[in-house]
Scaffold this motif. Structure first.
Motif, PDB file in Angstrom:
ATOM      1  N   SER A  12       0.915  -1.230   0.017  1.00 27.36           N
ATOM      2  CA  SER A  12       0.094  -0.097   0.120  1.00 27.36           C
ATOM      3  C   SER A  12       0.792   1.226   0.000  1.00 27.36           C
ATOM      4  O   SER A  12       1.731   1.321   0.828  1.00 27.36           O
ATOM      5  CB  SER A  12      -0.954   0.028   0.945  1.00 27.36           C
ATOM      6  OG  SER A  12      -1.777   1.130   1.346  1.00 27.36           O
ATOM      7  N   VAL A  51       3.830   0.480   2.868  1.00 27.08           N
ATOM      8  CA  VAL A  51       3.577  -0.298   3.804  1.00 27.08           C
ATOM      9  C   VAL A  51       3.382  -1.717   3.294  1.00 27.08           C
ATOM     10  O   VAL A  51       2.374  -1.781   2.194  1.00 27.08           O
ATOM     11  CB  VAL A  51       2.634   0.158   4.720  1.00 27.08           C
ATOM     12  CG1 VAL A  51       1.151   0.339   4.042  1.00 27.08           C
ATOM     13  CG2 VAL A  51       2.355  -0.649   6.042  1.00 27.08           C
ATOM     14  N   VAL A  87       3.505  -6.368   3.890  1.00 27.55           N
ATOM     15  CA  VAL A  87       3.482  -7.665   4.756  1.00 27.55           C
ATOM     16  C   VAL A  87       4.568  -8.553   4.563  1.00 27.55           C
ATOM     17  O   VAL A  87       4.935  -8.621   3.396  1.00 27.55           O
ATOM     18  CB  VAL A  87       2.311  -8.475   4.574  1.00 27.55           C
ATOM     19  CG1 VAL A  87       2.087  -9.663   5.645  1.00 27.55           C
ATOM     20  CG2 VAL A  87       0.958  -7.613   5.015  1.00 27.55           C
ATOM     21  N   ILE A 147       3.306  -6.593   9.564  1.00 24.11           N
ATOM     22  CA  ILE A 147       3.506  -5.319   8.769  1.00 24.11           C
ATOM     23  C   ILE A 147       4.514  -4.422   8.988  1.00 24.11           C
ATOM     24  O   ILE A 147       5.008  -4.092  10.129  1.00 24.11           O
ATOM     25  CB  ILE A 147       2.117  -4.454   9.038  1.00 24.11           C
ATOM     26  CG1 ILE A 147       0.739  -5.280   8.690  1.00 24.11           C
ATOM     27  CG2 ILE A 147       2.062  -3.101   8.175  1.00 24.11           C
ATOM     28  CD1 ILE A 147      -0.260  -4.565   9.228  1.00 24.11           C
ATOM     29  N   THR A 188       4.485  -4.040  13.755  1.00 24.83           N
ATOM     30  CA  THR A 188       3.731  -4.947  14.608  1.00 24.83           C
ATOM     31  C   THR A 188       4.437  -6.054  15.270  1.00 24.83           C
ATOM     32  O   THR A 188       4.197  -7.073  15.565  1.00 24.83           O
ATOM     33  CB  THR A 188       2.757  -5.727  13.551  1.00 24.83           C
ATOM     34  OG1 THR A 188       3.194  -6.364  12.541  1.00 24.83           O
ATOM     35  CG2 THR A 188       1.664  -4.455  13.063  1.00 24.83           C
ATOM     36  N   ASP A 233      -0.794 -10.158  11.273  1.00 24.05           N
ATOM     37  CA  ASP A 233      -1.268  -8.904  10.733  1.00 24.05           C
ATOM     38  C   ASP A 233      -1.097  -8.712   9.490  1.00 24.05           C
ATOM     39  O   ASP A 233       0.182  -9.048   9.001  1.00 24.05           O
ATOM     40  CB  ASP A 233      -0.645  -7.866  11.625  1.00 24.05           C
ATOM     41  CG  ASP A 233      -0.738  -7.955  13.167  1.00 24.05           C
ATOM     42  OD1 ASP A 233      -1.727  -8.105  13.745  1.00 24.05           O
ATOM     43  OD2 ASP A 233       0.383  -8.190  13.848  1.00 24.05           O
ATOM     44  N   TRP A 234      -2.212  -8.423   8.562  1.00 20.91           N
ATOM     45  CA  TRP A 234      -1.667  -8.246   7.015  1.00 20.91           C
ATOM     46  C   TRP A 234      -2.825  -7.501   6.503  1.00 20.91           C
ATOM     47  O   TRP A 234      -3.651  -6.778   7.242  1.00 20.91           O
ATOM     48  CB  TRP A 234      -1.996  -9.596   6.562  1.00 20.91           C
ATOM     49  CG  TRP A 234      -3.182 -10.280   6.346  1.00 20.91           C
ATOM     50  CD1 TRP A 234      -3.891 -10.393   5.268  1.00 20.91           C
ATOM     51  CD2 TRP A 234      -3.863 -10.952   7.464  1.00 20.91           C
ATOM     52  NE1 TRP A 234      -5.125 -11.064   5.464  1.00 20.91           N
ATOM     53  CE2 TRP A 234      -5.151 -11.459   6.844  1.00 20.91           C
ATOM     54  CE3 TRP A 234      -3.475 -11.562   8.656  1.00 20.91           C
ATOM     55  CZ2 TRP A 234      -6.062 -12.390   7.488  1.00 20.91           C
ATOM     56  CZ3 TRP A 234      -4.645 -12.019   9.350  1.00 20.91           C
ATOM     57  CH2 TRP A 234      -5.664 -12.754   8.930  1.00 20.91           C
ATOM     58  N   PRO A 278      -2.368  -4.347   5.151  1.00 19.26           N
ATOM     59  CA  PRO A 278      -2.744  -2.835   5.440  1.00 19.26           C
ATOM     60  C   PRO A 278      -2.969  -1.714   4.301  1.00 19.26           C
ATOM     61  O   PRO A 278      -2.892  -2.378   3.229  1.00 19.26           O
ATOM     62  CB  PRO A 278      -0.998  -2.566   5.793  1.00 19.26           C
ATOM     63  CG  PRO A 278      -0.284  -3.365   4.822  1.00 19.26           C
ATOM     64  CD  PRO A 278      -1.376  -4.635   4.864  1.00 19.26           C
ATOM     65  N   ILE A 284      -3.064   3.717   9.427  1.00 16.42           N
ATOM     66  CA  ILE A 284      -2.856   2.571   8.677  1.00 16.42           C
ATOM     67  C   ILE A 284      -3.913   1.698   8.860  1.00 16.42           C
ATOM     68  O   ILE A 284      -4.198   1.308  10.286  1.00 16.42           O
ATOM     69  CB  ILE A 284      -1.663   1.882   8.502  1.00 16.42           C
ATOM     70  CG1 ILE A 284      -0.556   2.562   8.200  1.00 16.42           C
ATOM     71  CG2 ILE A 284      -1.555   0.465   8.003  1.00 16.42           C
ATOM     72  CD1 ILE A 284       0.985   2.154   8.188  1.00 16.42           C
ATOM     73  N   PHE A 344      -5.594  -2.248   8.763  1.00 13.89           N
ATOM     74  CA  PHE A 344      -5.283  -3.710   8.788  1.00 13.89           C
ATOM     75  C   PHE A 344      -6.046  -4.770   9.120  1.00 13.89           C
ATOM     76  O   PHE A 344      -6.885  -4.406  10.161  1.00 13.89           O
ATOM     77  CB  PHE A 344      -3.826  -3.860   9.272  1.00 13.89           C
ATOM     78  CG  PHE A 344      -3.646  -3.571  10.509  1.00 13.89           C
ATOM     79  CD1 PHE A 344      -3.457  -4.642  11.300  1.00 13.89           C
ATOM     80  CD2 PHE A 344      -3.524  -2.132  11.165  1.00 13.89           C
ATOM     81  CE1 PHE A 344      -3.127  -4.480  12.813  1.00 13.89           C
ATOM     82  CE2 PHE A 344      -3.309  -2.172  12.627  1.00 13.89           C
ATOM     83  CZ  PHE A 344      -3.341  -3.408  13.231  1.00 13.89           C
ATOM     84  N   SER A 371      -5.992  -8.012  11.710  1.00  9.79           N
ATOM     85  CA  SER A 371      -5.216  -8.727  12.542  1.00  9.79           C
ATOM     86  C   SER A 371      -6.231  -9.780  13.117  1.00  9.79           C
ATOM     87  O   SER A 371      -7.403  -9.682  13.455  1.00  9.79           O
ATOM     88  CB  SER A 371      -4.689  -7.723  13.517  1.00  9.79           C
ATOM     89  OG  SER A 371      -4.150  -8.301  14.497  1.00  9.79           O
TER      90      SER A 371
END
Length: 886
Positions: free
Chosen positions: A356, A365, A367, A376, A389, A396-397, A399, A408, A410, A412
């Motif tokens: 992103s 940003v 993953v 992230i 993170t 967590d993914w 974003p 941001i 995201f 999680s």
């Protein structure tokens, strides 16, 4: 002259007739000198006194014997018998292209393969001054091993200066001569100059080639009328229907080649068969999309390179790719139509995903994996990554930068999972919703849209997605698009908000067809308007992203032959599509997860290079251990899935994902790979019957998903279910072979097989918005193992269903794809890449195999004797790249 078996012509003994045509009768014969079977062609006795036919027969032998090429029928000998000449050639096993075409259009891949071979054969003949003049499907032979051979140069003539034809407009037609002014060839495949009775050169063969290639791609003749006069008129005055109208699977790159071959004027066509072969090989060596614009320009550009830089060897794939960047479309494109430069943004080993870009395009940003979990990271373009993170112990993914770049959003799995928001440097993490995936910000930053189903790649879908929006300030939720009924008539994932906030684009599976298409919807929700289709064709379309000005919708698609970037002109207010999709080719064969900066000048995207291997590992059921190292049976750059081993453990059936999803068989020792189906339909989930005589699978070949069966030799393709549920998936045989269990995304069914039409019964419903997905029969046939799922595809643990009591029993809160061990007491299953064993009595489980950072197990099965574990190991490398627009 008709010959009978046993007759002899010199050293040749006639064995059997093979066929007859206008130029003679063909026999299978035995060459007594070289001890080989040959094809022997004899001019019929009725024609033996015709000097012109005798001359042309002799000319065929002389012309063809001068050619030594793998794509041209080899001539061995010539002679006479009782005043009838004969010609001896290699004996081919297979069938004519005309016979192959009786089954309908070929896949683009197969059509290209045949066309390249035909073009090479023509090029070899033309370079020796030989023109065929009667190229047609009947004169092209496809051998059993896939070799294409051009037959019958009986109408060929050695090229020589032509005489003027301007005064020869009223000469007879259909006269079997070879001089200018006389029409020679087969109606429907003749060039315009042949129809007019003018001189024909090598470019006439290229027109005929174009008509044949058109027919291979579309399944229809390019020029066809009720009468010969109608057909000739069509050749002279009309273009055939666009291939996109006859077969929407045809990439535009191929349509351009066909159009260039079928130009009415010889000067406007390709000028050599070698050029056609060059362009086809360029396309087949890279993304079809990369050469899909203006192939005549590609040919002229290539010729210019050859003239000006004769010392430079330009690879075909590079030419096709650069041409794809240099040549935009039929109509003038905007200044940002094509990328001007590319650069790689991440270099770490493993997979980086979900890019992103910040609004100004200066920060990324994304993953990446850390300590076995998805985390992230953020980095300035050209800078070093920072883990945002690192304090999370969950995945967590997905974003997404806010429009202002200060937040941001995201997904999680922490605290039960949901959509979260944090500051741009990882501070102040808070949860907005208790569910949702792939968050997308509204342009004003006040709302976040999300789907109820997770999407990383488009190939495998197990649930139905709804669209919701959550207020960033208050956390209040509202529905944008809900599943209207249990039949899943609409599906929505991966939302993207238009730049002025008017509409939301998304993609989904179209009903039970399995087709992935794109729609848009008013951002206020379905109460203000129904979804408007952006695409509606067999191509896999996904991952829509709006241009900065709202005039285009960019999206991923395999319509060019591989997953790449496309765009379509669109009206942001209404969602009305204003043109045809056009390729914006990126330098990779598989890209996705697009992100555009707010000014539209920078595009971030993921490239993926997966390597998947079908492996076998020894399994000790008693100790519940995998023993030794994996043995690789098959390796592919395509995703391998849906594998099942035959009852005798000799064969494995599986399905690779990609543009065309077919069934394959391979021996369990890795030998004898062969393709079981070859068509444009999605054939999935092969599973062997208990007796090993039949393979059941599910396919959309009826227009929606249903269960089919086929024999391992490819025969007896049979539809089992018709209109069951919303489209049944992965079938599973009962131990006695009398029933099939199959889910459909809403429920599971048992299909009874037998002499009468199959009857299906639905399993009892499960309360609380949960349904049971049956996956495996117990050895005694009394119990089904499976998974509790939500309608959106979220797995909620392993479960059992008793056929006797018609009741369910929950076994666990996690896990997928359970398989019974032979004792009927234990299940082998998978949970987030870990393979484990569960005791159904105690409901306790323990792992037996865990993935490494980059090595994943993607599906598995057991042999019937329980001694071999077959699985798919995935080794992936995924990076983030940037494309810059001027």
């Amino acid at each position: 002259m008709t010959l009978v078996p046993g007759a002899r012509l010199g050293p040749y003994e006639i064995l059997a007739p093979l066929g007859a045509g206008g130029m003679g009768e063909v026999y299978r014969a035995r060459d007594s000198r070289l001890k080989r079977d040959v094809a022997l062609k004899v001019l019929p006795t009725s024609y033996s006194t015709d000097p012109d036919r005798l001359r042309r027969f002799e000319q065929e032998a002389q012309a063809a014997s001068a050619l030594n090429h793998p794509n041209i029928l080899a001539i061995h000998d010539i002679g006479t018998h009782e005043n009838s000449p004969y010609i001896v050639s290699e004996l081919l096993e297979g069938e004519t292209l005309r016979a192959r075409l009786a089954g309908g259009a070929f896949s683009p891949r197969k059509a290209i393969g045949h066309a390249i071979q035909i073009a090479h054969g023509l090029a070899a003949a033309h370079e020796k001054g030989i023109v065929h003049r009667d190229l047609k499907p009947e004169n092209i032979f496809v051998t059993a091993d896939g070799r294409v051979k051009i037959l019958d140069f009986g109408l060929a003539k050695l090229t020589q200066p032509e005489v003027p034809v301007s005064s020869q407009t009223n000469l007879p037609t259909l006269t079997p001569g070879t001089e200018p002014g006389v029409m020679l060839g087969t109606i429907g495949y003749m060039s315009p100059e042949q129809v007019r009775g003018k001189a024909a050169d090598a470019r006439s063969d290229l027109f005929s080639f174009g008509a044949i290639f058109y027919e291979m791609l579309s399944g229809r003749r390019a020029f066809h009328g009720d009468t010969a006069a109608d057909t000739m008129s069509a050749i002279l005055t009309r273009d055939p229907p666009d291939l996109s109208e006859t077969n929407r699977r045809v990439p535009e790159a191929l349509e351009r080649i066909v159009d260039h071959c079928l130009e009415k004027s010889p000067e406007a066509r390709f000028q050599s068969a070698r050029d056609i072969a060059f362009d086809l090989e360029a396309i087949s060596g890279t993304s079809l999309a990369s050469a899909s614009r203006n192939l005549p320009a590609l040919a002229s550009w290539r010729a210019a390179i050859r003239r000006t830089l004769p010392w430079l060897a330009v690879p075909a794939a590079a030419i096709a790719f650069v041409a794809g960047l240099r040549i935009a479309s039929r109509k003038p494109a905007s200044s940002a139509a094509l990328p001007s430069s590319f650069r790689q943004l991440t270099l770490e080993s493993g997979v980086e995903s979900f890019p992103s870009l910040s609004p100004d395009g200066a920060t990324l940003v994304y993953v990446a994996e850390r300590s076995g979990r998805s985390g992230i990271f953020v980095r300035r373009i050209g800078g070093h990554p920072i883990d945002l993170t690192k304090d999370s112990d969950k995945d967590d993914w997905a974003p997404a930068f806010s429009p202002a770049g200060d937040l941001i959003a995201f997904r999680s799995d922490r605290n039960g999972g949901g959509i979260f928001v944090m500051g741009a440097t990882g501070e102040n993490v808070r949860r907005l919703s208790d569910g949702g995936y792939n968050p997308a910000w509204s342009p004003d930053g006040k709302e976040i849209a999300y789907s109820t189903e997770d999407i990383e790649q488009p190939f495998n879908r197990s649930g139905t997605g709804e669209l919701w929006a959550v207020d960033v300030a208050t956390g209040a939720k509202r529905a944008i698009l809900r599943v209207p009924d249990a039949l899943r008539s609409q599906d929505a994932v991966q939302p993207s908000w238009s730049p002025h906030g008017r509409r939301i684009a998304f993609w989904g599976v179209r009903g039970a067809t399995g087709v992935r298409d794109i729609w848009t919807l008013p951002s206020s929700g379905e109460s203000q308007g129904k979804p408007v289709a952006v695409t509606n064709d067999p191509a896999l379309d996904w991952n829509p992203v709006w241009s900065a000005d709202g005039k285009y919708l960019y999206f991923g698609s395999d319509r060019g032959g591989s997953l790449n970037l496309w765009r379509v002109s669109i009206d942001e207010e209404s969602g009305r599509v204003l043109g045809e999709p056009e390729p914006i080719t990126l330098p990779s064969t598989r890209v996705g997860q697009f992100s555009l900066s707010r000014d539209g000048r920078h595009l971030a995207y993921q490239t993926v290079a997966p390597i998947e291997s079908l492996v076998r590992i020894a399994f000790d059921e008693r100790s519940e251990r995998l023993v030794g190292e994996p043995t690789t049976l098959f390796r592919s750059s395509m995703q391998i899935g849906d594998l099942d081993v035959s009852p005798d453990a000799q064969w494995i059936a599986f399905r690779p994902s990609g543009r065309q999803e077919d069934l394959f068989l391979i021996r369990s020792d890795g030998s004898s790979l062969r393709q079981l189906t070859d068509d444009p339909y999605k054939d999935r989930g092969p599973i062997w019957s208990p007796d090993g005589k039949t393979i059941a699978f599910y396919s959309n070949r009826s227009g929606r998903y249903d269960i089919w069966t086929i024999r391992p030799d490819g025969s007896s393709l049979t539809q089992v279910t018709k209109g069951l549920g919303v489209g049944p998936w992965y079938p599973h045989w009962s131990p006695d072979g009398s029933m099939l269990a199959c889910p459909d995304g809403v429920n599971s069914y048992i299909v009874h097989l037998g002499a009468n039409a199959p009857a299906a019964e639905a399993l009892p419903p499960v309360s609380g918005g949960i349904w049971f997905q049956a996956t495996n029969w117990s050895p005694d046939g009394r119990t089904l193992a499976g998974v509790f799922n939500t309608l959106s595809g979220e797995a909620r643990g392993l479960a059992l269903y008793s056929l006797a009591s018609r009741k369910y029993e929950r076994l666990s809160d996690a896990g997928d794809t359970p398989i019974w061990l032979r004792d009927g007491r234990r299940l082998l299953f998978q949970d987030r890449g870990v393979v484990a064993v569960l005791d159904v009595g105690t409901k306790k489980s323990h792992p037996i195999w865990a993935p490494s950072t980059s090595l994943r197990l993607n599906g598995f099965t057991l042999s019937g004797d329980g001694r071999s574990f077959f699985g798919v190991q995935r080794l992936e490398e995924g990076d983030i790249w940037e494309a810059n627009f001027k």
